[in-house]
Design an enzyme around this catalytic site. Structure first.
Site, PDB file in Angstrom:
ATOM      1  N   CYS A   1      -4.751   2.468  -3.637  1.00  0.00           N
ATOM      2  CA  CYS A   1      -3.506   2.995  -3.033  1.00  0.00           C
ATOM      3  C   CYS A   1      -2.351   2.025  -3.233  1.00  0.00           C
ATOM      4  O   CYS A   1      -1.531   1.822  -2.329  1.00  0.00           O
ATOM      5  CB  CYS A   1      -3.682   3.287  -1.538  1.00  0.00           C
ATOM      6  SG  CYS A   1      -4.919   4.510  -1.198  1.00  0.00           S
TER       7      CYS A   1
ATOM      8  N   LYS B   1     -10.161  -0.559  10.795  1.00  0.00           N
ATOM      9  CA  LYS B   1     -10.287  -1.749   9.940  1.00  0.00           C
ATOM     10  C   LYS B   1     -10.610  -2.999  10.762  1.00  0.00           C
ATOM     11  O   LYS B   1     -10.573  -4.113  10.251  1.00  0.00           O
ATOM     12  CB  LYS B   1      -8.993  -1.959   9.144  1.00  0.00           C
ATOM     13  CG  LYS B   1      -8.749  -0.863   8.094  1.00  0.00           C
ATOM     14  CD  LYS B   1      -7.555  -1.174   7.247  1.00  0.00           C
ATOM     15  CE  LYS B   1      -7.049   0.006   6.455  1.00  0.00           C
ATOM     16  NZ  LYS B   1      -7.903   0.371   5.328  1.00  0.00           N
TER      17      LYS B   1
ATOM     18  N   ASP C   1       3.401  -4.097   8.052  1.00  0.00           N
ATOM     19  CA  ASP C   1       2.182  -3.321   7.842  1.00  0.00           C
ATOM     20  C   ASP C   1       1.020  -4.281   8.096  1.00  0.00           C
ATOM     21  O   ASP C   1       0.648  -5.083   7.241  1.00  0.00           O
ATOM     22  CB  ASP C   1       2.159  -2.773   6.409  1.00  0.00           C
ATOM     23  CG  ASP C   1       0.808  -2.155   6.061  1.00  0.00           C
ATOM     24  OD1 ASP C   1      -0.117  -2.221   6.887  1.00  0.00           O
ATOM     25  OD2 ASP C   1       0.685  -1.615   4.944  1.00  0.00           O
TER      26      ASP C   1
ATOM     27  N   GLN D   1      -4.043  -5.066   7.077  1.00  0.00           N
ATOM     28  CA  GLN D   1      -4.986  -6.083   6.569  1.00  0.00           C
ATOM     29  C   GLN D   1      -4.730  -7.451   7.206  1.00  0.00           C
ATOM     30  O   GLN D   1      -5.274  -8.456   6.747  1.00  0.00           O
ATOM     31  CB  GLN D   1      -4.867  -6.201   5.041  1.00  0.00           C
ATOM     32  CG  GLN D   1      -5.148  -4.919   4.288  1.00  0.00           C
ATOM     33  CD  GLN D   1      -6.606  -4.462   4.385  1.00  0.00           C
ATOM     34  OE1 GLN D   1      -7.494  -5.219   4.792  1.00  0.00           O
ATOM     35  NE2 GLN D   1      -6.862  -3.218   4.014  1.00  0.00           N
TER      36      GLN D   1
ATOM     37  N   HIS E   1       0.872  -1.180   0.000  1.00  0.00           N
ATOM     38  CA  HIS E   1       0.000   0.000   0.000  1.00  0.00           C
ATOM     39  C   HIS E   1       0.912   1.234   0.000  1.00  0.00           C
ATOM     40  O   HIS E   1       2.021   1.178   0.535  1.00  0.00           O
ATOM     41  CB  HIS E   1      -0.845  -0.051   1.283  1.00  0.00           C
ATOM     42  CG  HIS E   1      -1.890   0.997   1.416  1.00  0.00           C
ATOM     43  ND1 HIS E   1      -1.607   2.282   1.799  1.00  0.00           N
ATOM     44  CD2 HIS E   1      -3.234   0.938   1.259  1.00  0.00           C
ATOM     45  CE1 HIS E   1      -2.734   2.974   1.869  1.00  0.00           C
ATOM     46  NE2 HIS E   1      -3.738   2.181   1.540  1.00  0.00           N
TER      47      HIS E   1
HETATM   48  N1  PLP Z   1      -1.652  -0.605   4.592  1.00  0.00           N
HETATM   49  C1  PLP Z   1      -2.595  -1.362   4.030  1.00  0.00           C
HETATM   50  C2  PLP Z   1      -2.247  -2.732   3.553  1.00  0.00           C
HETATM   51  C3  PLP Z   1      -3.893  -0.869   3.896  1.00  0.00           C
HETATM   52  O1  PLP Z   1      -4.835  -1.619   3.318  1.00  0.00           O
HETATM   53  C4  PLP Z   1      -4.181   0.438   4.368  1.00  0.00           C
HETATM   54  C5  PLP Z   1      -5.534   1.029   4.184  1.00  0.00           C
HETATM   55  O2  PLP Z   1      -6.288   0.647   3.323  1.00  0.00           O
HETATM   56  C6  PLP Z   1      -3.159   1.174   4.964  1.00  0.00           C
HETATM   57  C7  PLP Z   1      -1.907   0.623   5.060  1.00  0.00           C
HETATM   58  C8  PLP Z   1      -3.396   2.554   5.494  1.00  0.00           C
HETATM   59  O3  PLP Z   1      -4.254   2.518   6.575  1.00  0.00           O
HETATM   60  P1  PLP Z   1      -4.792   3.879   7.229  1.00  0.00           P
HETATM   61  O4  PLP Z   1      -5.428   4.642   6.109  1.00  0.00           O
HETATM   62  O5  PLP Z   1      -5.768   3.412   8.252  1.00  0.00           O
HETATM   63  O6  PLP Z   1      -3.624   4.589   7.815  1.00  0.00           O
END
Ligand code: PLP
Length: 410
Positions: A364, A224, A198, A201, A121
């Site tokens: 993203c 999430k 990260d 997910q 992401h």
């Molecule tokens: N990393 C992953 C794999 C994600 O799916 C997301 C959000 O969709 C993020 C990071 C970023 O999360 P946040 O927008 O809650 O900071």
């Protein structure tokens, strides 16, 4: 005791969109909130609202107890050794930026390597791009297998003695791929590198044990996993956090303040400058209680079943391509797809007309879209409240979209 009808805990799901009962298939973007979380936040504002860590009065103590109680729930949930290792942040993006800006700046130098993957992401990509530029370091990508999984051979090829940081998604928000973090951590450590996970997910979907994974840092977002927006977590091993500089300077994070020099508070407070998101943390604590009552093993089993069902049903529609590993046990609960001849935004618009919420776009993850050789995809993502009936509605909606565009294109 949680009822078997989990959907009934989510008031928002009990509504019609465009004349159809809502089917919410966008939980990878953000999950809906159960009544337990909504009530916990309401209870806090109605009974405890006050600032934390400084009040001598009763409300201040209640707020502090609830806020710190939430930290202990998070600690237990990911099996960290100590609450000193749990920092409340605004979310995954904030947590990852903190690691890059504090640990990264202090430990990455010219010629060093930062290793990531093509499935990251943007939140786990841009902070490292910026750090690499600033330090004249090299940003390296681990090659993926054609099905969007990582093989340990490629991981071992990419990580070298020059590598200082390996930062990898626990699970991909597009492919659903669940990565072998424990194995990758062992390779990173053998080369003297740290591993950042990260967990956006991953943590919401399956049991996460930071000691077993042996990860150095783990980032995740409350929203999430049935919690509120604006709250997230950075887990870090104490030995790293102790040596890291804080990033937000001001109240809450100090020990002694002089005219020209100051010292920092103990962990985790030195990273929590300013009044924190108290209600958010309490809401996240309630979300953790809710998920634990359902059971994390039950959650991932439910998602595997839904993914299996969705892959089977979607594959039966002519012209549908599904991305990522097809084995549902190798992925989290989402299915990303495209329909020949129909732009994913059109797919999502037609589905919305049928009351079905899915995500369309690059998610993203623009480098991953390039790797997949497309500009955008549609994504249906599942959580505790979804059922096979929701997937049947999705399949019906996709057939409608296909027919509509077949007629338009004729
Ligand atoms: N990393 C992953 C794999 C994600 O799916 C997301 C959000 O969709 C993020 C990071 C970023 O999360 P946040 O927008 O809650 O900071």
């Amino acid at each position: 005791m949680i009822k078997t009808d989990i959907r009934s805990y989510f008031p928002i799901l009990d509504q019609e969109i465009n004349g159809h009962p809502l089917v919410y298939l966008d939980s990878a973007a953000t999950t809906q909130k159960p009544i337990q979380v909504i009530e916990a936040i309401k209870h806090y504002y109605e009974n405890e609202n006050s600032n934390v860590h400084r009040g001598v009065h009763t409300l201040g103590n209640r707020a502090t107890d609830s806020y710190e109680g939430a930290r202990e729930k998070v600690r237990k949930f990911i099996n960290a050794k100590s609450t000193e290792e749990i920092i409340f942040t605004r979310g995954t993006t904030d947590s990852l930026n903190m690691v890059a800006a504090s640990f990264g700046r202090a430990n990455v130098g010219e010629g060093d390597e930062i290793v990531i993957t093509y499935m990251e992401h943007h939140s786990n990509l841009i902070p490292w791009q910026q750090l690499a530029k600033e330090k004249n370091a090299t940003l390296k990508y681990i090659d993926m297998n054609p099905d969007g999984t990582l093989s340990m051979d490629k991981v071992k090829e990419a990580i070298t003695d020059q590598t200082k940081i390996v930062s990898i998604a626990f699970a991909s928000n597009v492919l659903g791929t669940v990565n072998p973090i424990k194995e990758i951590a062992a390779v990173a450590h053998a080369h003297g590198a740290v591993i950042v996970v990260d967990g956006a997910q991953g943590v919401p979907h399956f049991k996460t044990d930071v000691q077993d994974l042996d990860c150095d840092f783990l980032a995740f977002s409350g929203h999430k996993m049935c919690g509120p927006t604006g709250i997230g977590v950075l887990y870090g091993k104490k030995e790293h956090l102790e040596n890291m500089e804080p990033l937000d300077f001001g109240g809450e994070m100090i020990s002694i303040v002089g005219l020209y020099e100051s010292t920092w508070a103990d962990l985790p407070y030195k990273f929590e400058g300013g009044t924190p998101n108290i209600a958010g943390a309490i809401g996240l604590g309630a979300a953790i209680d809710f998920l634990e009552e359902i059971g994390m093993d039950n959650i991932i089993e439910h998602e595997h079943n839904l993914s299996r069902y969705a892959i089977e049903k979607l594959s039966a529609i002519d012209g549908v391509s599904i991305y990522g590993p097809h084995d549902p046990t190798k992925r989290s609960g989402l299915v990303t797809f495209n329909i020949d001849g129909v732009h994913p935004h059109d797919v999502a618009t037609i589905l919305d007309m049928e009351g079905i919420a899915v995500r369309a776009g690059h998610h993203c993850a623009q480098p991953l879209m390039k790797w997949l050789e497309c500009t955008a995809t549609a994504r249906a993502s599942f959580y505790v409240y979804n059922t096979e009936a929701d997937i049947d509605r999705l399949v019906e909606g996709l057939r409608t979209a296909k027919e509509y565009f077949a007629n338009v294109n004729e």
